[in-house]
Design an enzyme around this catalytic site. Structure first.
Site, PDB file in Angstrom:
ATOM      1  N   THR A 319       0.833  -1.197   0.000  1.00 31.30           N
ATOM      2  CA  THR A 319       0.000   0.000   0.000  1.00 31.30           C
ATOM      3  C   THR A 319       0.868   1.248   0.000  1.00 31.30           C
ATOM      4  O   THR A 319       2.029   1.213   0.421  1.00 31.30           O
ATOM      5  CB  THR A 319      -0.903   0.066   1.238  1.00 31.30           C
ATOM      6  OG1 THR A 319      -0.103   0.342   2.404  1.00 31.30           O
ATOM      7  CG2 THR A 319      -1.667  -1.221   1.444  1.00 31.30           C
ATOM      8  N   ASP A 320       0.304   2.347  -0.466  1.00 34.98           N
ATOM      9  CA  ASP A 320       0.901   3.635  -0.136  1.00 34.98           C
ATOM     10  C   ASP A 320       0.680   3.839   1.360  1.00 34.98           C
ATOM     11  O   ASP A 320      -0.069   3.098   2.013  1.00 34.98           O
ATOM     12  CB  ASP A 320       0.250   4.743  -0.961  1.00 34.98           C
ATOM     13  CG  ASP A 320       1.162   5.960  -1.142  1.00 34.98           C
ATOM     14  OD1 ASP A 320       2.159   6.082  -0.400  1.00 34.98           O
ATOM     15  OD2 ASP A 320       0.877   6.778  -2.027  1.00 34.98           O
ATOM     16  N   SER A 321       1.326   4.856   1.922  1.00 36.10           N
ATOM     17  CA  SER A 321       1.252   5.070   3.365  1.00 36.10           C
ATOM     18  C   SER A 321      -0.197   5.158   3.831  1.00 36.10           C
ATOM     19  O   SER A 321      -0.970   5.987   3.345  1.00 36.10           O
ATOM     20  CB  SER A 321       1.995   6.354   3.735  1.00 36.10           C
ATOM     21  OG  SER A 321       1.747   6.681   5.089  1.00 36.10           O
TER      22      SER A 321
END
Length: 633
Positions: A319-321
């Site tokens: 995932t992105d952050s």
């Protein structure tokens, strides 16, 4: 900050970094292997501030040596990975010691499995390594500007160098390259981080970059799936929505991912916190109880249906952050992680923020919630095992066992030698020069901008650091007297001056959170805000004043080229550099490849060789409410 006993100070032997492996993981260990945390800041001797007025104070003590609390967290949980930011990285010796301490903590865990240690080292706007020690390259759009003449040469060469730098320092994952197709000039977060508005160019350069990173032993990450290029909202601060048809999605956003997966088999793919109704119309219940369209990061149809099943992707999905507003404003950390694992993600990046000792309970609570979801059948145990196996294969391929076996002094010396490469610096200079692009056709009579007859040059930049770096570079190629103009006094000073040339160096639009690191930079960015329209008005009136007395005029877009349409008729020469970063060099003065390239271009009779990788026209003019200024070069 003190280091944990057994991790501090003394030189590590290869035996101390050798894991005692036991791969029979229990549920909590398996979940922990699927988590990657940041340790950007930690305040071991400070209690978390109370909510309210006092709670506004944040921990800003950067982790440059591993504190005992975080070493214990890694050891006791069998955590799978760590991401580091520029705040964690002072110089090569310190970086090597920190990464070795991280791997030693992992080696002491029950499983003994090593860590994935990741970084955002894209080049250009997103560059984490110390620029004074590690050669830094202009970013993706600069590489895109060289594509017509150079093909994928710079994409491949810069990725190889960055991989060599990262591997020598102990990193094994790079969250690059960006495959977003920047089709929206208003895009605040991608913009020049994209190679081009042309999906095929993005695919070609992305394939070369991924292949080069992985050829040199660093796992590459393509991002942000399914494509963040047609957004006008930064997912750090909100939840963007892409309104494309399925046909346009396939032809534009998805095409680079499909081709790069086929051509280069990227080790990781990072998700985007965007809503994309053409790809998935499923809804989820938000924190407020409302039904909302599932972001791609939480969409099984997008991550499993499209990425895995349709595109045949076999690598790791990260995932992105998850602490970005595009997720954290709508879901608790626990529910975000459960939902993204249900969607098909293998690694949850930065799901909880560990800044104080009291925060460590958040990690236990998160792991416990995911374990409960597995036991209750919310998540599949079979999919968990398959996902953990992907993560372990990634580690087997990209964790550098030879680096771990070096004596610390040898690793430190080796990193220093790699980062000191003169060839790397030469490549950075070569890219900066090749990327310089005329946004509009210049008047040939205006070239060279600065010649032997030029006596006085004025430089108008939004902060002194930019102007200073420019003036130092010009001093190396011209004897002309250079004066720096502060925006507030610029119009008056230009009008009453007899300077031969006015150079306007613009770094609008706004610097985004991702450039500095993440969500914790938003307050600092907001403090630097000035009105961009007011700044543009100063640029316009200054150029008009210089034109009125017959001076040569130059407008340089050092960030996004789209803004140049505002000044098309006001400057003799319009240049795009796609980069503006400088650093304090060996002579204790500001320098950078882009400033040397610009100085040389301004005294050359030859037009710049780059070609615009995006369309710049009145209809694509960038609209931005704010500009950010700082003393950073």
């Amino acid at each position: 900050m003190s280091i944990a006993s057994g991790i501090a100070g003394c030189e590590k032997t290869s035996a101390e970094l050798t894991p005692h492996t036991d791969h029979k993981l229990d549920l909590r260990q398996k979940v922990a292997q699927k988590l990657m945390l940041d340790i950007r800041y930690f305040c071991p001797d400070v209690q978390r501030p109370m909510a309210g007025k006092e709670g506004n104070r944040q921990c800003d003590n950067p982790v440059t040596e591993l504190p005992s609390e975080l070493a214990s967290m890694i050891r006791d949980t069998d955590l799978g990975g760590i991401i580091l930011f520029a705040d964690n990285l002072e110089h090569s010796a310190q970086i090597v010691r920190l990464n070795r301490a991280l791997q030693q903590a992992a080696a002491q865990s029950r499983s003994g499995l090593p860590l994935l240690i990741g970084i955002d080292q894209e080049g250009g706007r997103v560059n984490r390594l110390p620029r004074d020690e590690a050669a830094a390259f202009a970013g993706n759009m600069a590489i895109g500007a060289t594509y017509a003449r150079e093909g994928d040469r710079f994409a491949s060469a810069t990725a190889e160098v960055m991989a060599d730098q990262l591997r020598a320092l102990g990193f094994n994952v790079n969250f690059a390259p960006t495959l977003d197709v920047n089709s929206n000039p208003d895009n605040p977060v991608i913009n020049v981080r994209s190679y081009s508005e042309n999906p095929q160019v993005v695919a070609d350069l992305g394939s070369a970059s991924v292949a080069a990173f992985q050829r040199r032993g660093v796992a590459a990450t393509v991002k942000h799936f399914p494509g963040h290029g047609d957004t006008s909202v930064d997912s750090h601060t909100g939840l963007p929505r892409v309104e494309r048809s399925m046909d346009r999605a396939r032809a534009v956003d998805l095409l680079p991912f499909q081709q790069v997966i086929h051509n280069a088999q990227p080790a990781l793919t990072m998700t985007a916190h965007i809503q994309y109704p053409a790809l998935d119309t499923k809804t989820l219940t938000s924190l407020s109880g409302e039904q909302m369209l599932a972001p791609a990061t939480l969409s099984r149809k997008i991550l499993t249906g499209i990425l895995r099943e349709q595109m045949g992707y076999q690598g790791v999905i990260v995932t992105d952050s998850l602490n970005m507003a595009g997720i954290s404003d709508y879901f608790t950390p626990e529910e975000a992680v459960v939902n993204t694992f249900a969607a098909g993600a293998d690694i949850a990046l930065m799901p909880v923020k560990i800044r104080y000792p009291e925060d460590l309970v958040q990690l236990d609570r998160l792991i416990g919630r995911v374990v409960s979801a597995l036991q209750a059948g919310e998540l599949s145990l079979d999919e968990l095992d398959t996902s953990v196996a992907r993560v372990q294969r990634l580690k087997q391929v990209y964790v550098d066992k030879q680096w771990a076996q070096l004596e610390e002094a040898e690793a430190v010396d080796g990193a220093a030698k790699v980062l000191a490469s003169a060839e790397h610096r030469a490549l950075a200079d070569s890219l900066a020069s090749a990327a310089l692009t005329h946004i509009f056709e210049p008047r040939l009579s205006a070239l060279p901008v600065i010649d032997a007859k030029t006596q006085r040059v004025q430089i108008l930049a939004p902060n002194r650091a930019i102007g200073k770096a420019f003036s130092i570079a010009l001093a190396g190629v011209s004897d002309a007297e250079v004066s720096l103009l502060a925006p507030k006094q610029a119009v008056t000073e230009v009008a009453r001056s007899n300077a031969d040339t006015l150079i306007v160096a613009s770094i609008v639009p706004a610097e985004s959170a991702v450039e500095l690191g993440g969500m914790e930079d938003l307050p600092a960015l907001q403090e630097r805000t000035i009105d961009s329209e007011a700044l543009y008005d100063i640029y316009r009136r200054s150029l008009q004043a210089a034109n009125a007395r017959g001076a040569k005029t130059v407008f340089i877009s050092m960030r996004s080229p789209y803004e140049a349409t505002r000044f098309e008729t006001l400057a003799d020469v319009h240049l795009a550099s796609f980069d503006y970063k400088a650093y304090i060099g060996p002579n204790q003065s500001l320098e950078g490849p882009i400033y040397r390239a610009l100085a040389n271009a301004l005294v050359s009779t030859e037009p710049a060789s780059g070609q615009m990788p995006v369309t710049v026209s009145v209809t694509s003019r960038l609209h931005t409410d704010n500009a950010y200024t700082s003393d950073e070069g």
